[in-house]
Design an enzyme around this catalytic site. Structure first.
Site, mmCIF file in Angstrom:
data_model
loop_
_atom_site.group_PDB
_atom_site.id
_atom_site.type_symbol
_atom_site.label_atom_id
_atom_site.label_comp_id
_atom_site.label_asym_id
_atom_site.label_seq_id
_atom_site.Cartn_x
_atom_site.Cartn_y
_atom_site.Cartn_z
ATOM 1 N N GLU A 5 0.680 8.379 9.927
ATOM 2 C CA GLU A 5 -0.719 7.809 9.596
ATOM 3 C C GLU A 5 -0.701 6.614 11.661
ATOM 4 O O GLU A 5 -1.239 6.650 11.975
ATOM 5 C CB GLU A 5 -0.149 6.492 8.923
ATOM 6 N N TYR A 22 6.059 1.050 2.896
ATOM 7 C CA TYR A 22 6.449 1.861 2.149
ATOM 8 C C TYR A 22 7.501 1.276 1.590
ATOM 9 O O TYR A 22 7.934 1.968 0.528
ATOM 10 C CB TYR A 22 6.826 3.048 2.620
#
Length: 398
Positions: free
Chosen positions: A140, A98
């Site tokens: 996640e 990310y």
């Protein structure tokens, strides 16, 4: 929750960002893959990149998330986040990635919008990004923990034990863990990712629904050959069809996916088209195995009976339920097929009981049509669930 200052800035700039988000997504991916070509070869779907659908999905998800933060500041779009997180988990996405995305996405925003990106605007959209990214990372991490894997390390070697040619373009592979350990549990409707090494060295990944019931000793995936010509659209499915046989091994992820059949004794409506029947078969097998007794309406649309993969299983599993009916529509039916089930799926003469939970899987035009007809019959939108094979363009257009 977005801060008050950032909310005002995002609300003011959302029209400009929304208008440019497609260009931003396009430039972002070019920057990302220039800096990290391994992500294109070994993580991202090259077919979706070539067609532009991944860029559309990214643009739509960012715009949808920012709009939700502004219009519904006290809630979070959990359905959207869950769908994205399940796909990311099946690919082995990690929190560190990310940060890489952030670097290239904000470089693209600055380049596309130019002087409009003041420090205040940059800070506001940075807050939007990290609210979305951190929410996804948290989901996640829970998904990885549920499967008992280290974040991102979702892959195991599986052995192909059987292969069945269902139609000219569809093959079912029966697989089991190569290490002899038990296969991971899954819920009816979930999928796995399969990674194959292609002739050019790329290790491309695609998702395939598990078409067997959770209690089966073996797992089955059913793969439709995508005829992509010279494009990468069908490179993985064509490789599997041509090169994968009993005794071969595949890299397969832990199971994920949020289109799952809840264990509830409610009327069900299972609608599919084309290869979208695969999660429905898992659901039907599970329902038959667990003794589901409420009404089940099974709907499927296809080009012809010969193109309807697993057609006999679709009908047989429906027949194992005490209160179920299957309705198959074909654009090119055989001579004995009912005339009112010819052409595209039409729910006009079907009764949908009160309290029905609906599950849809197939091409977007099919799901839009079926969803609209279910809404017209009074089914609440919250009770209509769907699965998209590939980037979620329905979300991108919402």
């Amino acid at each position: 929750m977005l801060s008050e200052t950032s909310t005002a800035t995002v609300r003011a700039t959302l029209p400009a960002v929304g208008a440019a988000v497609g260009d931003i997504a396009d430039l972002f991916y070019r920057k990302l893959f220039d800096a990290h070509p391994e992500l294109l070869s070994d993580l991202f779907n090259r077919g979706n990149q070539a067609s532009g659908t991944q860029r559309q999905a990214l643009a739509g998800s960012i715009a949808a998330f920012a709009t939700h933060l502004v219009e519904h500041p006290d809630t979070r779009p959990d359905v959207m986040l869950s769908r994205i997180a399940h796909k990311h988990a099946s690919l082995g996405v990690t929190a560190a990635q990310y940060k890489v995305v952030h670097t290239h996405l904000f470089a693209a925003i600055a380049e596309v919008l130019g002087d409009a990106v003041t420090p205040e605007v940059a800070a506001a959209w940075d807050e939007v990004y990290w609210l979305m990214a951190n929410a996804l990372v948290a989901i996640e991490e829970r998904l990885y923990a549920q499967q008992g894997v280290v974040a991102g390390d979702v892959w195991r070697a599986w052995e192909v034990t059987g292969r069945t040619e269902e139609t000219e373009d569809v093959v079912t592979f029966r697989i089991r863990p190569a290490d002899g350990e038990p296969a991971p549990a899954f819920r009816p409707g979930q999928y796995v990712s399969v990674q194959v090494e292609l002739p050019d060295g790329a290790r491309q990944i695609r998702q395939y629904s598990l078409s067997s019931a959770p209690g089966s000793p073996l797992r089955s995936i059913t793969v439709k050959k995508v005829r992509g010509g010279l494009s990468p659209d069908g490179e993985v499915s064509q490789y599997l069809h041509a090169h994968t046989h009993p005794g071969d091994r595949l890299r397969v992820s832990a199971p994920y996916g949020d289109l799952v059949l809840d264990d509830i004794d409610a009327p069900l409506f299972l609608a599919s088209a084309g290869i979208g029947c695969t999660p429905m078969l898992s659901m039907l097998d599970h329902l038959a195995s667990t003794g589901h007794r409420s009404p089940v309406t099974v709907v499927h649309g296809d080009r012809s009976p010969a193109d309807h993969a697993l057609r006999s299983e679709h009908a047989l599993l429906t027949g194992r339920l005490p209160d179920a009916a299957a309705h198959f529509w074909y654009e090119k039916p055989g001579p004995d097929h009912a005339t009112d089930r010819t052409g595209l799926v039409d729910l006009t003469d079907l009764t949908v009981p009160s309290g029905t939970r609906a599950y849809l899987c197939g091409p977007l035009p099919f799901m839009r049509t079926v969803r609209a007809q279910l809404l017209a019959k009074g089914l609440p939108a919250a009770d209509i669930h769907y699965e998209v094979f590939g980037p979620d363009l329905w979300l991108a257009e919402a």
